[in-house]
Design a protein around this motif. Structure first.
Motif, mmCIF file in Angstrom:
data_model
loop_
_atom_site.group_PDB
_atom_site.id
_atom_site.type_symbol
_atom_site.label_atom_id
_atom_site.label_comp_id
_atom_site.label_asym_id
_atom_site.label_seq_id
_atom_site.Cartn_x
_atom_site.Cartn_y
_atom_site.Cartn_z
ATOM 1 N N VAL A 103 35.751 -22.789 26.134
ATOM 2 C CA VAL A 103 35.217 -21.596 26.804
ATOM 3 C C VAL A 103 36.313 -20.546 26.979
ATOM 4 C CG1 VAL A 103 34.268 -20.695 28.967
ATOM 5 C CG2 VAL A 103 33.317 -22.778 27.965
ATOM 6 N N GLU A 104 37.487 -20.984 27.405
ATOM 7 C CA GLU A 104 38.583 -20.028 27.587
ATOM 8 C C GLU A 104 39.027 -19.449 26.252
ATOM 9 O OE1 GLU A 104 42.961 -19.646 29.773
ATOM 10 O OE2 GLU A 104 41.827 -21.520 29.919
ATOM 11 N N ALA A 105 38.966 -20.262 25.195
ATOM 12 C CA ALA A 105 39.292 -19.758 23.866
ATOM 13 C C ALA A 105 38.279 -18.705 23.417
ATOM 14 C CB ALA A 105 39.335 -20.910 22.860
ATOM 15 N N LEU A 146 39.113 -13.583 36.597
ATOM 16 C CA LEU A 146 39.293 -14.881 35.939
ATOM 17 C C LEU A 146 40.602 -15.551 36.360
ATOM 18 C CD1 LEU A 146 37.964 -13.845 32.436
ATOM 19 C CD2 LEU A 146 36.996 -15.653 33.869
ATOM 20 N N THR A 147 41.629 -14.738 36.625
ATOM 21 C CA THR A 147 42.890 -15.295 37.116
ATOM 22 C C THR A 147 42.676 -15.991 38.454
ATOM 23 O OG1 THR A 147 44.207 -13.610 35.973
ATOM 24 C CG2 THR A 147 45.245 -14.727 37.840
ATOM 25 N N VAL A 148 41.894 -15.357 39.314
ATOM 26 C CA VAL A 148 41.559 -15.978 40.601
ATOM 27 C C VAL A 148 40.728 -17.232 40.377
ATOM 28 C CG1 VAL A 148 40.302 -15.665 42.769
ATOM 29 C CG2 VAL A 148 41.673 -13.777 41.839
ATOM 30 N N GLY A 149 39.760 -17.142 39.443
ATOM 31 C CA GLY A 149 38.881 -18.277 39.183
ATOM 32 C C GLY A 149 39.609 -19.475 38.617
ATOM 33 N N TYR A 150 40.532 -19.246 37.690
ATOM 34 C CA TYR A 150 41.280 -20.346 37.074
ATOM 35 C C TYR A 150 42.463 -20.798 37.928
ATOM 36 C CZ TYR A 150 38.901 -20.122 32.516
ATOM 37 O OH TYR A 150 37.981 -20.188 31.505
ATOM 38 N N GLY A 151 42.862 -19.952 38.867
ATOM 39 C CA GLY A 151 44.052 -20.264 39.653
ATOM 40 C C GLY A 151 45.328 -19.946 38.892
ATOM 41 N N ARG A 152 45.205 -19.281 37.779
ATOM 42 C CA ARG A 152 46.317 -18.879 36.916
ATOM 43 C C ARG A 152 45.801 -17.803 35.969
ATOM 44 N NH1 ARG A 152 44.744 -20.675 32.122
ATOM 45 N NH2 ARG A 152 43.499 -22.579 31.960
ATOM 46 N N MET A 268 31.797 -24.279 34.544
ATOM 47 C CA MET A 268 31.705 -22.823 34.685
ATOM 48 C C MET A 268 31.338 -22.489 36.128
ATOM 49 S SD MET A 268 32.423 -20.763 32.175
ATOM 50 C CE MET A 268 31.487 -19.264 32.492
ATOM 51 N N PRO A 269 32.330 -22.525 37.036
ATOM 52 C CA PRO A 269 32.056 -22.159 38.431
ATOM 53 C C PRO A 269 31.680 -20.676 38.534
ATOM 54 C CG PRO A 269 34.410 -22.483 38.074
ATOM 55 C CD PRO A 269 33.724 -22.925 36.826
ATOM 56 N N PRO A 270 31.129 -20.260 39.678
ATOM 57 C CA PRO A 270 30.638 -18.874 39.827
ATOM 58 C C PRO A 270 31.670 -17.794 39.517
ATOM 59 C CG PRO A 270 29.876 -20.230 41.648
ATOM 60 C CD PRO A 270 30.824 -21.075 40.857
ATOM 61 N N GLU A 271 32.927 -18.014 39.895
ATOM 62 C CA GLU A 271 33.931 -16.970 39.667
ATOM 63 C C GLU A 271 34.204 -16.779 38.163
ATOM 64 O OE1 GLU A 271 36.047 -20.808 41.023
ATOM 65 O OE2 GLU A 271 34.281 -19.602 41.573
ATOM 66 N N ARG A 272 34.065 -17.835 37.381
ATOM 67 C CA ARG A 272 34.230 -17.678 35.930
ATOM 68 C C ARG A 272 33.035 -16.936 35.333
ATOM 69 N NH1 ARG A 272 36.635 -23.606 34.070
ATOM 70 N NH2 ARG A 272 38.333 -23.643 35.594
ATOM 71 N N TRP A 273 31.840 -17.253 35.822
ATOM 72 C CA TRP A 273 30.668 -16.509 35.373
ATOM 73 C C TRP A 273 30.842 -15.023 35.689
ATOM 74 C CZ3 TRP A 273 27.325 -17.857 31.947
ATOM 75 C CH2 TRP A 273 26.927 -19.181 31.782
ATOM 76 N N ALA A 274 31.389 -14.733 36.876
ATOM 77 C CA ALA A 274 31.601 -13.325 37.263
ATOM 78 C C ALA A 274 32.579 -12.647 36.312
ATOM 79 C CB ALA A 274 32.118 -13.255 38.699
ATOM 80 N N GLY A 275 33.666 -13.340 35.963
ATOM 81 C CA GLY A 275 34.644 -12.774 35.042
ATOM 82 C C GLY A 275 34.049 -12.536 33.664
ATOM 83 N N PHE A 276 33.293 -13.514 33.154
ATOM 84 C CA PHE A 276 32.658 -13.347 31.847
ATOM 85 C C PHE A 276 31.630 -12.221 31.879
ATOM 86 C CE2 PHE A 276 34.598 -17.263 30.525
ATOM 87 C CZ PHE A 276 34.554 -17.243 29.138
#
Length: 333
Positions: A103-105, A146-152, A268-276
């Motif tokens: 997914v990140e790729a 996404l940085t917040v969502g991944y923690g990096r 795919m937590p909510p913050e990743r969905w938001a970033g995408f």
């Protein structure tokens, strides 16, 4: 003539769908090469890609470009830069897929158009339209989310996006066909890759000989997996408009994203969905702006052609009452 043109476009569309479809489904292939690690797979990809491309060029008898290329040191230098950059791109992508980051790729190829535009401003001093600025701004906000969502920082996505955007920029300056470019780049990669594989075999860590004939065949197939989509892309590029090709490019990351969620079951937590979602919004704005600009340019060109004396359709050339009606066949000729 119109039927022939329509047929060419349909063929080009199929080539384009084939190319981006194969690129989108390639995450299914790399896990098949385990227990080989990413570096061994990468080295095999370089070696077997050159072998396959040489065979194709032999069959097509396309060698004239080599003499011209070797007489231009600057272009050779750019080819070397392209080879290094695409090596980074291939290596990170293979590692990310086999490490559970599909997914990140895929995100890397979603944000690639935005990175390309940003590099155009920073390096080529291009001017952006308002919609492009908005899209780039939303893309930057997406990276923060996404940085917040991944923690990096999403370093896999950013590395893939920046390396591929740099690769595209260098290839634009080299101005070499897809097949020829792949041949030149893999020629640069070949000796280091072969040396690594020989060293790996000497250390007893190569899986090519120890994994059985099926595993060896799969490693050799990396050349096919690399070259066939590129050949299809070349067939599409000469048959369909650039705007169509630009839309087709989103097929690959869409397929990769869906594979990551549905097949590889990545979280795919909510913050990743938001970033995408922000990335997709930026791409929607970018695509809308590109289509609108292309349509405006076509209208301006048609108007300019119509206003030239002696051009069919120009004002005053033939009075409307004296013009013969054109059949549908004639209109398309």
């Amino acid at each position: 003539m119109a039927k022939e043109s329509a047929g060419q476009q349909r063929t080009g569309l199929l080539y384009g769908i084939g190319a981006y479809g194969m690129w989108g489904l390639v995450p299914l292939f790399w896990p098949l090469l385990k227990p080989a690690d990413a570096i061994e797979i990468l080295a095999h990809r370089m070696v077997w890609s050159l072998a396959l491309v040489v065979v194709v060029l032999l069959v097509m008898r396309r060698w004239a470009w080599i003499g011209e290329l070797v007489r231009q040191p600057r272009r050779l230098g750019l080819i070397a830069v392209a080879a290094v950059v695409i090596t980074v791109n291939w290596g990170v992508y293979i590692w990310s897929v086999n490490s559970g980051h599909v997914v990140e790729a895929s995100l890397g190829y979603f944000i690639n158009p935005l990175v390309t535009i940003a590099m155009g401003v920073l390096i080529l001093k291009e001017r952006l339209r308002r919609a492009q600025w908005i899209a780039v701004g939303i893309g930057a906000a997406a990276v923060v989310v996404l940085t917040v969502g991944y923690g990096r920082p999403p370093w896999i996505s950013l590395t893939l996006a920046f390396s591929f955007a740099t690769y595209g920029l260098v290839k634009k300056k080299v101005n070499l066909g897809g097949l020829e470019s792949l041949a030149a780049e893999t020629a640069v990669q070949f000796l280091p890759a072969l040396a690594y594989l020989l060293w790996l075999g000497g250390q007893g860590h190569s899986t090519f000989g120890s994994g059985g004939p099926g595993h060896a065949a799969l490693l050799a197939a990396t050349g096919v997996v690399t070259a066939i989509p590129l050949i299809c892309f070349g067939g599409a590029a000469i048959r369909v408009p650039l705007s169509t090709l630009g839309l087709l490019q989103y097929l690959a990351p869409v397929f990769q994203f869906l594979l990551g969620i549905v097949y590889f079951h990545e979280a795919m937590p909510p913050e990743r969905w938001a970033g995408f979602a922000l990335v997709w919004l930026a791409l929607t704005i970018l695509t809308w702006d590109a289509l609108r600009t292309a349509r405006t340019a076509r209208k301006a060109l048609a108007s300019a052609i119509a206003s030239v004396p002696g051009t069919p359709g120009a004002h005053g050339l033939v009075p409307p009452a004296q013009r013969e009606p054109r059949t549908p066949e004639a209109q398309g000729s």
